[in-house]
Design a protein around this motif. Sequence first.
Motif, PDB file in Angstrom:
ATOM      1  N   LEU A 299       0.830  -1.204   0.000  1.00 44.00           N
ATOM      2  CA  LEU A 299       0.000   0.000   0.000  1.00 44.00           C
ATOM      3  C   LEU A 299       0.867   1.258   0.000  1.00 44.00           C
ATOM      4  CD1 LEU A 299      -2.762   1.334   0.174  1.00 44.00           C
ATOM      5  CD2 LEU A 299      -2.647   1.105   2.670  1.00 44.00           C
ATOM      6  N   LEU A 300       1.926   1.251   0.788  1.00 41.04           N
ATOM      7  CA  LEU A 300       2.813   2.406   0.836  1.00 41.04           C
ATOM      8  C   LEU A 300       3.504   2.635  -0.507  1.00 41.04           C
ATOM      9  CD1 LEU A 300       4.516   2.023   4.353  1.00 41.04           C
ATOM     10  CD2 LEU A 300       2.753   3.664   3.680  1.00 41.04           C
ATOM     11  N   VAL A 301       3.989   1.562  -1.105  1.00 43.33           N
ATOM     12  CA  VAL A 301       4.664   1.678  -2.398  1.00 43.33           C
ATOM     13  C   VAL A 301       3.703   2.213  -3.450  1.00 43.33           C
ATOM     14  CG1 VAL A 301       5.738   0.386  -4.273  1.00 43.33           C
ATOM     15  CG2 VAL A 301       6.382  -0.101  -1.909  1.00 43.33           C
ATOM     16  N   ASP A 302       2.498   1.661  -3.499  1.00 44.15           N
ATOM     17  CA  ASP A 302       1.507   2.100  -4.485  1.00 44.15           C
ATOM     18  C   ASP A 302       1.139   3.565  -4.275  1.00 44.15           C
ATOM     19  OD1 ASP A 302      -0.469   1.450  -6.640  1.00 44.15           O
ATOM     20  OD2 ASP A 302      -1.891   2.024  -5.056  1.00 44.15           O
ATOM     21  N   SER A 303       0.998   3.972  -3.007  1.00 47.18           N
ATOM     22  CA  SER A 303       0.615   5.355  -2.709  1.00 47.18           C
ATOM     23  C   SER A 303       1.718   6.336  -3.103  1.00 47.18           C
ATOM     24  CB  SER A 303       0.304   5.501  -1.221  1.00 47.18           C
ATOM     25  OG  SER A 303      -0.803   4.726  -0.856  1.00 47.18           O
ATOM     26  N   VAL A 304       2.968   5.981  -2.836  1.00 44.22           N
ATOM     27  CA  VAL A 304       4.074   6.874  -3.160  1.00 44.22           C
ATOM     28  C   VAL A 304       4.258   7.000  -4.671  1.00 44.22           C
ATOM     29  CG1 VAL A 304       6.570   7.163  -3.015  1.00 44.22           C
ATOM     30  CG2 VAL A 304       5.286   6.531  -0.980  1.00 44.22           C
ATOM     31  N   PHE A 305       4.092   5.891  -5.379  1.00 49.96           N
ATOM     32  CA  PHE A 305       4.282   5.906  -6.828  1.00 49.96           C
ATOM     33  C   PHE A 305       3.073   6.470  -7.578  1.00 49.96           C
ATOM     34  CE2 PHE A 305       7.872   2.986  -6.264  1.00 49.96           C
ATOM     35  CZ  PHE A 305       8.726   3.408  -7.273  1.00 49.96           C
ATOM     36  N   ASN A 306       1.869   6.092  -7.147  1.00 52.02           N
ATOM     37  CA  ASN A 306       0.674   6.362  -7.958  1.00 52.02           C
ATOM     38  C   ASN A 306      -0.377   7.233  -7.282  1.00 52.02           C
ATOM     39  OD1 ASN A 306       1.677   4.521  -9.989  1.00 52.02           O
ATOM     40  ND2 ASN A 306       1.031   2.846  -8.636  1.00 52.02           N
ATOM     41  N   GLY A 307      -0.192   7.526  -6.005  1.00 57.00           N
ATOM     42  CA  GLY A 307      -1.217   8.266  -5.277  1.00 57.00           C
ATOM     43  C   GLY A 307      -1.231   9.746  -5.612  1.00 57.00           C
ATOM     44  N   ASP A 308      -2.330  10.404  -5.213  1.00 62.44           N
ATOM     45  CA  ASP A 308      -2.396  11.855  -5.365  1.00 62.44           C
ATOM     46  C   ASP A 308      -1.555  12.509  -4.274  1.00 62.44           C
ATOM     47  OD1 ASP A 308      -3.871  11.604  -3.030  1.00 62.44           O
ATOM     48  OD2 ASP A 308      -5.804  12.017  -3.981  1.00 62.44           O
ATOM     49  N   ARG A 309      -1.583  13.821  -4.204  1.00 62.94           N
ATOM     50  CA  ARG A 309      -0.752  14.559  -3.258  1.00 62.94           C
ATOM     51  C   ARG A 309      -0.963  14.073  -1.835  1.00 62.94           C
ATOM     52  NH1 ARG A 309      -1.931  18.361   0.346  1.00 62.94           N
ATOM     53  NH2 ARG A 309      -0.322  19.879   0.983  1.00 62.94           N
TER      54      ARG A 309
ATOM     55  N   GLU B  82      14.415  -1.263  -1.930  1.00 66.60           N
ATOM     56  CA  GLU B  82      14.642  -2.204  -3.024  1.00 66.60           C
ATOM     57  C   GLU B  82      13.525  -2.158  -4.063  1.00 66.60           C
ATOM     58  OE1 GLU B  82      15.126  -5.847  -0.930  1.00 66.60           O
ATOM     59  OE2 GLU B  82      17.141  -5.354  -0.202  1.00 66.60           O
ATOM     60  N   ARG B  83      12.371  -1.669  -3.656  1.00 66.48           N
ATOM     61  CA  ARG B  83      11.257  -1.530  -4.596  1.00 66.48           C
ATOM     62  C   ARG B  83      11.216  -0.152  -5.245  1.00 66.48           C
ATOM     63  NH1 ARG B  83       6.015  -4.342  -1.842  1.00 66.48           N
ATOM     64  NH2 ARG B  83       5.168  -3.842  -3.904  1.00 66.48           N
ATOM     65  N   GLY B  84      12.245   0.647  -4.976  1.00 64.98           N
ATOM     66  CA  GLY B  84      12.426   1.887  -5.730  1.00 64.98           C
ATOM     67  C   GLY B  84      11.754   3.128  -5.199  1.00 64.98           C
ATOM     68  N   VAL B  85      11.413   3.162  -3.897  1.00 60.87           N
ATOM     69  CA  VAL B  85      10.655   4.311  -3.386  1.00 60.87           C
ATOM     70  C   VAL B  85      11.472   5.601  -3.317  1.00 60.87           C
ATOM     71  CG1 VAL B  85       9.078   2.881  -2.050  1.00 60.87           C
ATOM     72  CG2 VAL B  85      11.175   3.749  -0.972  1.00 60.87           C
ATOM     73  N   ILE B  86      12.804   5.503  -3.430  1.00 59.45           N
ATOM     74  CA  ILE B  86      13.623   6.707  -3.357  1.00 59.45           C
ATOM     75  C   ILE B  86      13.289   7.662  -4.505  1.00 59.45           C
ATOM     76  CG2 ILE B  86      15.989   7.590  -3.564  1.00 59.45           C
ATOM     77  CD1 ILE B  86      16.911   5.103  -2.029  1.00 59.45           C
ATOM     78  N   VAL B  87      13.057   7.115  -5.680  1.00 62.91           N
ATOM     79  CA  VAL B  87      12.808   7.952  -6.864  1.00 62.91           C
ATOM     80  C   VAL B  87      11.579   8.852  -6.694  1.00 62.91           C
ATOM     81  CG1 VAL B  87      12.249   7.939  -9.329  1.00 62.91           C
ATOM     82  CG2 VAL B  87      14.018   6.403  -8.434  1.00 62.91           C
ATOM     83  N   PRO B  88      10.408   8.321  -6.321  1.00 65.12           N
ATOM     84  CA  PRO B  88       9.264   9.226  -6.127  1.00 65.12           C
ATOM     85  C   PRO B  88       9.452  10.200  -4.962  1.00 65.12           C
ATOM     86  CG  PRO B  88       8.696   6.980  -5.467  1.00 65.12           C
ATOM     87  CD  PRO B  88       9.997   6.910  -6.191  1.00 65.12           C
ATOM     88  N   LEU B  89      10.214   9.807  -3.943  1.00 61.96           N
ATOM     89  CA  LEU B  89      10.479  10.736  -2.841  1.00 61.96           C
ATOM     90  C   LEU B  89      11.318  11.921  -3.313  1.00 61.96           C
ATOM     91  CD1 LEU B  89      11.230   8.272   0.109  1.00 61.96           C
ATOM     92  CD2 LEU B  89       9.169   9.650  -0.233  1.00 61.96           C
TER      93      LEU B  89
END
Length: 301
Positions: A4-14, A37-44
Amino acid sequence: MEDLLVDSVFNGDREAQIQAASQFGELSSRQKQKLVERGVIVPLVSMLRSQDYEAIESALLSLLSLAFGSERNKIRIVESGVVPVLLELIQCESEALIELTVAAMLILSSCAANKLAIASSGAIQLIVGILNGDPGNNNGGTSIQAKIDAIATLHNLSTCHQLIPPIVSSGVIYPLLQIIHGSEKSSELAEKAIALLENIVSLSENALQEIAATGCAIRAFVEIIEEGSLQCKEHAVSILLMICQSGRDRYRGSILREGVMPGLLQLSVDGTWRAKNMARELLLLLRDCSGLWFEKYTIKA
């Protein structure tokens, strides 16, 4: 939860991104590693580029949480291209964001593998610029905490010896001396500043000569020997000893004229082990300069 966290960071609204990022600090080290490892640094990092204060703050706090305690994550964050973005944020008008950004630079610079990459991005000059700010001024000033972290970041970078020349040429010596002169001599800010100065001058003859030639420097170090914390006193006597050793006939008189003897004699008795030894060595150099001075103050002591 991780999905859920990964999906929200990548695809969620503000709102979803901010809410997800705010939860990173509650995760275990293992969960944080999985997210990295799932790449959350990029959207952050993308959130840092927004003009949204809350999004930037959440992203900074999340990156700090991911970096803390993990050398691998510190390297990945720098490799993501975050440093130029952080350097832009350092120049913003929000004191709170500046503090968080400098804290991020401090943590990332603690990793040896990141030091050259951070320096090559032009970070040194901008970090030195923070030291010239006015702490406590809410109108675009720089907080004391930001200055402490900026100095600590420069100290981290200075442990990479090939970065000493660009640090010295950045003009860092004068603002550090100003901080020492204008701060409580036993404060954390003064201690960080003089520790960095000692490290720099021990590795750079140019920096040592610049300090020795600066009018207020010797006086400031003498004041620290009299009023500073034990660690501050140790750094101060070390710098004075290096100055005296670099040009005995040139600088011994200047050091004596600033009234160093009482504090130096006291330090030779109740300083740290290292400070005692350096104080005694400096006393011998000063005695060689003027036996009368030494005898006068020894009798008083």
